[in-house]
Motif scaffolding. Structure first.
Motif, PDB file in Angstrom:
ATOM      1  N   GLU A   1      79.310  35.303   4.332  1.00  0.00           N
ATOM      2  CA  GLU A   1      79.830  33.962   4.601  1.00  0.00           C
ATOM      3  C   GLU A   1      79.429  32.981   3.510  1.00  0.00           C
ATOM      4  OE1 GLU A   1      78.348  33.187   8.556  1.00  0.00           O
ATOM      5  OE2 GLU A   1      80.267  33.768   9.454  1.00  0.00           O
ATOM      6  N   ALA A   2      78.210  33.112   2.990  1.00  0.00           N
ATOM      7  CA  ALA A   2      77.757  32.225   1.916  1.00  0.00           C
ATOM      8  C   ALA A   2      78.589  32.453   0.654  1.00  0.00           C
ATOM      9  CB  ALA A   2      76.272  32.461   1.633  1.00  0.00           C
ATOM     10  N   ALA A   3      78.851  33.718   0.334  1.00  0.00           N
ATOM     11  CA  ALA A   3      79.674  34.029  -0.843  1.00  0.00           C
ATOM     12  C   ALA A   3      81.102  33.519  -0.651  1.00  0.00           C
ATOM     13  CB  ALA A   3      79.678  35.529  -1.106  1.00  0.00           C
ATOM     14  N   LEU A   4      81.624  33.680   0.545  1.00  0.00           N
ATOM     15  CA  LEU A   4      82.976  33.199   0.842  1.00  0.00           C
ATOM     16  C   LEU A   4      83.042  31.676   0.742  1.00  0.00           C
ATOM     17  CD1 LEU A   4      85.876  33.838   1.744  1.00  0.00           C
ATOM     18  CD2 LEU A   4      85.068  33.676   4.095  1.00  0.00           C
ATOM     19  N   LYS A   5      82.012  31.013   1.208  1.00  0.00           N
ATOM     20  CA  LYS A   5      81.970  29.546   1.127  1.00  0.00           C
ATOM     21  C   LYS A   5      82.014  29.097  -0.330  1.00  0.00           C
ATOM     22  CE  LYS A   5      79.277  25.520   2.503  1.00  0.00           C
ATOM     23  NZ  LYS A   5      78.053  25.021   3.100  1.00  0.00           N
TER      24      LYS A   5
ATOM     25  N   SER B   1      86.770  42.087   4.631  1.00  0.00           N
ATOM     26  CA  SER B   1      85.299  42.131   4.641  1.00  0.00           C
ATOM     27  C   SER B   1      84.760  42.104   6.062  1.00  0.00           C
ATOM     28  CB  SER B   1      84.722  40.954   3.856  1.00  0.00           C
ATOM     29  OG  SER B   1      85.069  41.038   2.508  1.00  0.00           O
ATOM     30  N   ILE B   2      85.336  41.264   6.900  1.00  0.00           N
ATOM     31  CA  ILE B   2      84.897  41.176   8.292  1.00  0.00           C
ATOM     32  C   ILE B   2      85.166  42.492   9.021  1.00  0.00           C
ATOM     33  CG2 ILE B   2      85.403  40.069  10.516  1.00  0.00           C
ATOM     34  CD1 ILE B   2      85.800  37.442   8.886  1.00  0.00           C
ATOM     35  N   ASP B   3      86.347  43.059   8.811  1.00  0.00           N
ATOM     36  CA  ASP B   3      86.686  44.340   9.445  1.00  0.00           C
ATOM     37  C   ASP B   3      85.713  45.436   9.022  1.00  0.00           C
ATOM     38  OD1 ASP B   3      88.813  43.068  10.662  1.00  0.00           O
ATOM     39  OD2 ASP B   3      90.344  43.918   9.322  1.00  0.00           O
ATOM     40  N   THR B   4      85.410  45.486   7.730  1.00  0.00           N
ATOM     41  CA  THR B   4      84.465  46.478   7.211  1.00  0.00           C
ATOM     42  C   THR B   4      83.084  46.266   7.813  1.00  0.00           C
ATOM     43  OG1 THR B   4      85.693  46.647   5.137  1.00  0.00           O
ATOM     44  CG2 THR B   4      83.396  47.374   5.095  1.00  0.00           C
ATOM     45  N   LEU B   5      82.679  45.017   7.921  1.00  0.00           N
ATOM     46  CA  LEU B   5      81.375  44.684   8.490  1.00  0.00           C
ATOM     47  C   LEU B   5      81.282  45.125   9.946  1.00  0.00           C
ATOM     48  CD1 LEU B   5      78.820  42.850   7.600  1.00  0.00           C
ATOM     49  CD2 LEU B   5      79.856  41.205   9.136  1.00  0.00           C
ATOM     50  N   ILE B   6      82.325  44.867  10.725  1.00  0.00           N
ATOM     51  CA  ILE B   6      82.330  45.252  12.143  1.00  0.00           C
ATOM     52  C   ILE B   6      82.266  46.771  12.283  1.00  0.00           C
ATOM     53  CG2 ILE B   6      83.769  45.298  14.224  1.00  0.00           C
ATOM     54  CD1 ILE B   6      84.580  42.394  13.497  1.00  0.00           C
ATOM     55  N   LYS B   7      83.010  47.491  11.451  1.00  0.00           N
ATOM     56  CA  LYS B   7      82.946  48.962  11.490  1.00  0.00           C
ATOM     57  C   LYS B   7      81.544  49.448  11.152  1.00  0.00           C
ATOM     58  CE  LYS B   7      87.774  49.783  10.317  1.00  0.00           C
ATOM     59  NZ  LYS B   7      88.723  50.223   9.282  1.00  0.00           N
TER      60      LYS B   7
END
Length: 174
Positions: free
Chosen positions: A44-48, A116-122
């Motif tokens: 999230e920090a990198a995305l921000k 990225s979120i999908d990968t993180l959840i997996k």
């Protein structure tokens, strides 16, 4: 959908009521687990930062275009109407191209973020599954706002334990 939920709920209640002492069951708060995962926080920090850089570029492009448009308005006053109209069309096309480029970049950022979120959840699901296997759990349930686990004794709440293990694994991999 409701019928499937009721069947699943009935099976879960049956399994839990038939629970022998040899079965080990726990649950995690899905939201809390994801939100305390350091990799998500870093992501999230990198995305921000990426969004802020995008906004700066967009603002800069918009300001440059506005200056160009203002310059054209002044210049158009001394031009023949046909020539002014032709330049105005060129300026309009340029504005459209800039808007399309901005929308495309915004869409790309959203797609990368979602991936990225999908990968993180997996990754988290796999980690919880492996944690359950390694620690002898028969079930690790996930609680969420929809109420998949409506109540669980605190002693069966693995959220903090798994979050710590997940963050330790992330720190090691870093």
């Amino acid at each position: 959908m409701k019928k499937n939920f009721l069947v699943l709920f009935a099976v879960l209640v049956t399994v839990l009521s038939c629970n022998t002492n040899s079965e080990k069951i726990g649950f995690v708060n899905n939201s809390e687990l994801i939100n305390t995962y350091q990799e998500k926080i870093d992501m999230e920090a990198a995305l921000k930062l990426e969004i802020e850089a995008f906004q700066k570029r967009t603002d800069s492009i918009s300001q440059a275009f506005q200056k160009e448009a203002q310059g054209f308005q002044i210049k158009a006053q001394g031009m023949k109407p046909e020539a002014a109209q032709a330049e105005y069309q060129i300026l309009g096309q340029k504005q459209q191209m800039l808007q399309q480029r901005i929308q495309q970049e915004e869409s790309e950022i959203q797609q990368r973020s979602q991936a990225s979120i999908d990968t993180l959840i997996k990754k988290v699901r796999t980690f919880v599954k492996d944690y359950g296997k390694q620690n002898g759990y028969t079930f690790i349930l996930g609680s969420n706002e929809a109420g998949s686990v409506m109540y669980g004794k605190d002693e069966y709440d693995l959220t903090k334990i798994i979050a710590e293990a997940l963050n330790a694994a992330y720190k090691e991999a870093k």
